[in-house]
Design an enzyme around this catalytic site. Structure first.
Site, PDB file in Angstrom:
ATOM      1  CD  GLU A  63      43.106 -12.536  -2.784  1.00 34.61           C
ATOM      2  OE1 GLU A  63      44.121 -11.295  -3.115  1.00 34.61           O
ATOM      3  OE2 GLU A  63      42.073 -12.464  -3.182  1.00 34.61           O
ATOM      4  CG  ASP A 100      38.690 -16.337  -0.686  1.00 37.84           C
ATOM      5  OD1 ASP A 100      39.726 -16.542  -0.982  1.00 37.84           O
ATOM      6  OD2 ASP A 100      38.594 -14.920  -0.417  1.00 37.84           O
TER       7      ASP A 100
END
Length: 384
Positions: free
Chosen positions: A134, A70
């Site tokens: 994250e 991500d």
């Protein structure tokens, strides 16, 4: 050249606009790549977050690479010189969101793993723990994967996290620990009234000011071995009073403490709550403190594993990396519950910025460091 080109894989990953919590097919790209190398892959979805745990081999030791697919939002797309998700190469530099943080590191370790698999260098297991959460609140990502793996009895012996740890030049810094982080919301609830008749009201603002003064007046510590001093920062104060003749009903603030191992999140939360109780004495309203501990401070002690990582950097980059605990938090704070963890990646200067970029030469250097690390790891720990 590796059987797996890390540049091509990084481009494939960048072209999936996986802004948290969206996956946009990034995990599919990585899973397909690892399956083609012989990895056993498990998709572990929690909430709306895609996670992947992949393992090659069943024996120990198990060396894990942890990272995320991500990325943060682009921001002002018009400010970019190239489309943030086109993954264009300009003068030997790859431009795109995630080029540094940290799709290139994922690809570099995958390429290094491909070489290790093809040469038979894996004398145990290699694994990947990859999350799509994250850059967000991190509640459905690595934290939950680690908890699930531990509950199943899965063993990871050591872990490398691919965060962009280098400061000025590739390989100049490796992270062996991180400070903890606690976010605190404070709300002082009083009684609204007219400023000319303060005896009919209870002004929350002086109470909030006094509490913040008491909190900022404490020196948390002078530092800790291998760590800088802890620091408390007030990040916002809000009253929202639209007029001048009104005593507001409430006032609020937020603060963050980045703390070293001299403290725990629970201890700091209790201290703040105690100070809040003290300033609330005699106040007809109430003070509400809401702490949220993002992670505890941790340190991977220097020893064979940290020396092995440093040696791999020396072999490839020709410099001695600083073993540091500086910077913000990372998912290493969750992985340390399973095993010793060290962070090693590219130069982080352009992460989260407009025109995030990584020189192709540095991506290949990172692959070479990871390859040397894998080689040294099994030579050291498989015979230990």
């Amino acid at each position: 050249m590796s059987a797996l080109d890390p540049i091509v894989l990084t481009q494939d990953l960048i072209r999936r606009p996986s802004v948290t919590p969206a996956d946009a097919g990034a995990m599919d790209v990585l899973e397909a790549t690892l399956r083609s190398l012989g990895f056993s892959c498990r998709r572990m979805r929690f909430g709306e977050i895609e996670n992947l745990y992949a393992r090659y081999g069943t024996a120990r030791p198990n060396l894990c690479f942890a990272g995320h697919t991500d990325v943060v939002p682009v921001g002002d797309a018009a400010a970019w010189s190239r489309d943030a998700f086109a993954a264009e190469i300009v003068d030997g530099v790859l431009i795109g969101r995630g080029a540094v943080d940290m799709k290139s590191a994922v690809a570099a370790f995958a390429a290094a793993a491909a070489d290790a698999v093809n040469t038979g260098a894996v004398k145990g297991s290699l694994s990947f723990l990859i999350t799509g959460d994250e850059e967000g609140v991190a509640t459905h990502g690595t934290k939950m994967v680690v908890e699930a793996l531990m509950a199943e009895g899965e063993v990871i012996d050591h872990c490398i996290v691919g965060e962009p740890t280098s400061a000025e030049a590739f390989g100049d810094m490796v992270k062996i620990g991180r400070r903890g982080s606690i976010n605190v919301q404070i709300r002082v609830e009083g009684v609204q009234g007219h400023v000319a008749y303060p005896h009919r009201a209870a002004n929350p603002v002086p109470v909030l000011i006094e509490l913040l003064h008491r909190l900022q007046g404490r020196v948390l510590d002078e530092g800790y071995t291998d760590f800088q001093p802890s620091n408390l920062e007030v990040t916002t104060i809000d009253v929202g009073n639209p007029t001048t003749n009104l005593i507001p009903a409430a006032a609020s603030a937020r603060l963050n403490i980045r703390f070293n191992p001299a403290h725990t999140g629970a201890e700091l939360a209790a201290w703040i709550e105690g100070e809040a109780e003290a300033v609330a004495q005699g106040f007809p309203g109430k003070v509400v403190v809401t702490p949220a501990i993002s992670g505890e401070a941790f340190l991977t002690r220097q020893g064979p594993f940290t020396e092995l990582v440093s040696a791999a950097v020396r072999d490839v980059a020709g410099r001695e990396p600083e073993l540091s605990t500086s910077g913000g938090t990372s998912d290493a704070r969750f992985i340390r519950a399973m095993c010793p963890v060290v962070e090693l990646g590219l130069v982080g200067k352009t992460m989260h910025s407009v025109d995030e970029r990584a020189p192709l030469a540095e991506i290949r250097q990172l692959q070479a460091v990871y390859a040397r690390l894998i080689e040294r790891y099994f030579a050291t720990f498989a015979t230990a």
